[in-house]
Structures are given as C-alpha cells and as structure tokens.
Design a protein around this motif. Structure first.
Motif, PDB file in Angstrom:
ATOM      1  N   PHE A   1      93.093 -75.172 -12.947  1.00 34.34           N
ATOM      2  CA  PHE A   1      92.480 -74.727 -11.693  1.00 34.34           C
ATOM      3  C   PHE A   1      92.918 -73.327 -11.287  1.00 34.34           C
ATOM      4  O   PHE A   1      92.315 -72.739 -10.382  1.00 34.34           O
ATOM      5  N   THR A   2      93.978 -72.790 -11.905  1.00 35.27           N
ATOM      6  CA  THR A   2      94.566 -71.544 -11.396  1.00 35.27           C
ATOM      7  C   THR A   2      94.664 -70.418 -12.429  1.00 35.27           C
ATOM      8  O   THR A   2      95.176 -69.355 -12.100  1.00 35.27           O
ATOM      9  N   LYS A   3      94.184 -70.633 -13.632  1.00 35.53           N
ATOM     10  CA  LYS A   3      94.214 -69.590 -14.659  1.00 35.53           C
ATOM     11  C   LYS A   3      92.786 -69.303 -15.110  1.00 35.53           C
ATOM     12  O   LYS A   3      92.068 -70.204 -15.562  1.00 35.53           O
TER      13      LYS A   3
ATOM     14  N   LYS B   1      97.478 -65.114  -6.243  1.00 31.96           N
ATOM     15  CA  LYS B   1      98.609 -64.959  -5.321  1.00 31.96           C
ATOM     16  C   LYS B   1      98.018 -64.969  -3.916  1.00 31.96           C
ATOM     17  O   LYS B   1      96.801 -64.772  -3.745  1.00 31.96           O
ATOM     18  N   VAL B   2      98.849 -65.225  -2.921  1.00 35.47           N
ATOM     19  CA  VAL B   2      98.363 -65.203  -1.540  1.00 35.47           C
ATOM     20  C   VAL B   2      97.807 -63.803  -1.249  1.00 35.47           C
ATOM     21  O   VAL B   2      98.480 -62.801  -1.496  1.00 35.47           O
ATOM     22  N   GLY B   3      96.560 -63.761  -0.802  1.00 35.78           N
ATOM     23  CA  GLY B   3      95.884 -62.497  -0.554  1.00 35.78           C
ATOM     24  C   GLY B   3      95.135 -61.981  -1.777  1.00 35.78           C
ATOM     25  O   GLY B   3      94.351 -61.047  -1.675  1.00 35.78           O
ATOM     26  N   GLY B   4      95.371 -62.591  -2.937  1.00 36.38           N
ATOM     27  CA  GLY B   4      94.662 -62.221  -4.163  1.00 36.38           C
ATOM     28  C   GLY B   4      93.286 -62.857  -4.197  1.00 36.38           C
ATOM     29  O   GLY B   4      92.949 -63.722  -3.381  1.00 36.38           O
TER      30      GLY B   4
ATOM     31  N   THR C   1      94.508 -68.060   0.135  1.00 32.94           N
ATOM     32  CA  THR C   1      95.139 -67.931   1.447  1.00 32.94           C
ATOM     33  C   THR C   1      96.503 -68.613   1.539  1.00 32.94           C
ATOM     34  O   THR C   1      97.281 -68.308   2.434  1.00 32.94           O
ATOM     35  N   SER C   2      96.782 -69.535   0.620  1.00 35.39           N
ATOM     36  CA  SER C   2      98.058 -70.257   0.631  1.00 35.39           C
ATOM     37  C   SER C   2      98.283 -70.838  -0.756  1.00 35.39           C
ATOM     38  O   SER C   2      97.340 -71.346  -1.367  1.00 35.39           O
TER      39      SER C   2
ATOM     40  N   LYS D   1      95.088 -73.054  -1.250  1.00 35.06           N
ATOM     41  CA  LYS D   1      93.935 -72.964  -0.371  1.00 35.06           C
ATOM     42  C   LYS D   1      93.240 -71.640  -0.632  1.00 35.06           C
ATOM     43  O   LYS D   1      93.889 -70.648  -0.977  1.00 35.06           O
ATOM     44  N   MET D   2      91.940 -71.659  -0.457  1.00 30.89           N
ATOM     45  CA  MET D   2      91.181 -70.426  -0.657  1.00 30.89           C
ATOM     46  C   MET D   2      89.955 -70.414   0.240  1.00 30.89           C
ATOM     47  O   MET D   2      89.476 -71.457   0.689  1.00 30.89           O
TER      48      MET D   2
END
Length: 163
Positions: free
Chosen positions: A35-37, A60-63, A84-85, A93-94
């Motif tokens: 889910f993250t790569k 990353k947060v803000g990425g 966002t988190s 969270k996004m």
C-alpha cells in the motif's frame, strides 16, 4: 480469492462515508509495503484492463503520490494523494482527489484512513473513506465497489506471488 477471508464494503450515505475491511493471507509488513511503495502499488492498484502508473511518490507526512490509471487505449485518469498522517506499519491517512495531467486538482476530494493489523499471519486492512460532499460520494460510488474489489483481488494475487 480465498473465501474464508473477510471482505466487507459498507456505505453510510448520511455520513458520506465508505467503510471497507479486507483480510489478506500475508504478513502485515508485506501488506503495508504493497500500500505504501509505488513499485508495488503500480502492480495491483487499478482494475483490469487498466493499469496504475505512478509519476512520483513521496511517502511521508506532507508528501504526495501523483498517479494515473491508464486504459489499454492510453487514456489516463489522474489523481493526487497527499499523505496527512503516518504511523509506520499500522496506519496512514491521505487526502485523495482527481486531477488533470498537470496536477490541477478537481475538488472536492475525500479523506482516506487505512488501519493495518495482523493476527495469526492474516493481515486485516480497515479503510474509511470520508467524502467532502454527497456529490463526491455519489461520483465515487459509480463503479467504485466493482473496481476496488478487482484491485483488492489483484493485491491478493500479488501478495501470494511475493510470499
């Protein structure tokens, strides 16, 4: 698809929220990575015959992740996901919104909250999608359940291949 694994898809139109719970026969870290790569997301993140194509992703947060779902004839449907988190391996969270190829966002969007947990080698992913407007929810639901179910099946097959 392993029919013994949980798959729930519920919509609360009053709350403008979609709730999805899905189990995978894979370790939590592998599911998290899927889910993250970007290199893994692009292997499962679009319903066939479409494919996902990430232009860039900075988890990353803000990425952000800027990607398209590309049809066999080359049509692109772009989206921006802004993180966002992040609590590694358990939650991120996004904010998600459609966009054009130049990253101009189509508002309103939706807030996605992903929670990951593992028990006895089975990883559960709980996803809550809150939509800023009822109209956005209605637009999201047009074909979303079928398409998202297909992408989760793609993920299940990828996890089996990687395990």
């Amino acid at each position: 698809m392993n029919n013994d694994l949980l798959f729930d898809f519920n919509v609360d139109k009053t709350a403008k929220t979609v709730y999805i719970s899905r189990e995978f026969n894979a370790r939590q870290l592998l599911v998290w990575d899927a889910f993250t790569k970007a290199e893994l997301l692009d292997q499962w993140g679009a319903p066939a015959p479409m494919r996902a194509q990430t232009k860039y992703m900075d988890f990353k947060v803000g990425g952000r992740r800027f990607y398209a779902m590309v049809s066999p004839d080359g049509q692109e449907r772009w989206a921006v996901q802004e993180f966002t988190s992040i609590t590694p391996i358990t939650n991120f969270k996004m904010y998600n919104t459609f966009a054009d190829k130049d990253e101009n966002r189509e508002l309103p969007g939706s807030d996605w909250d992903y929670n990951f947990s593992e028990q006895n080698g089975i990883t559960r992913v709980d996803i809550t999608i809150y939509n800023e407007s009822f109209e956005r929810l209605e637009k999201l639901l047009e074909g979303f359940k079928i398409g998202f179910t297909m992408t989760l099946r793609n993920l299940e097959e990828l996890l089996e291949a990687l395990s």
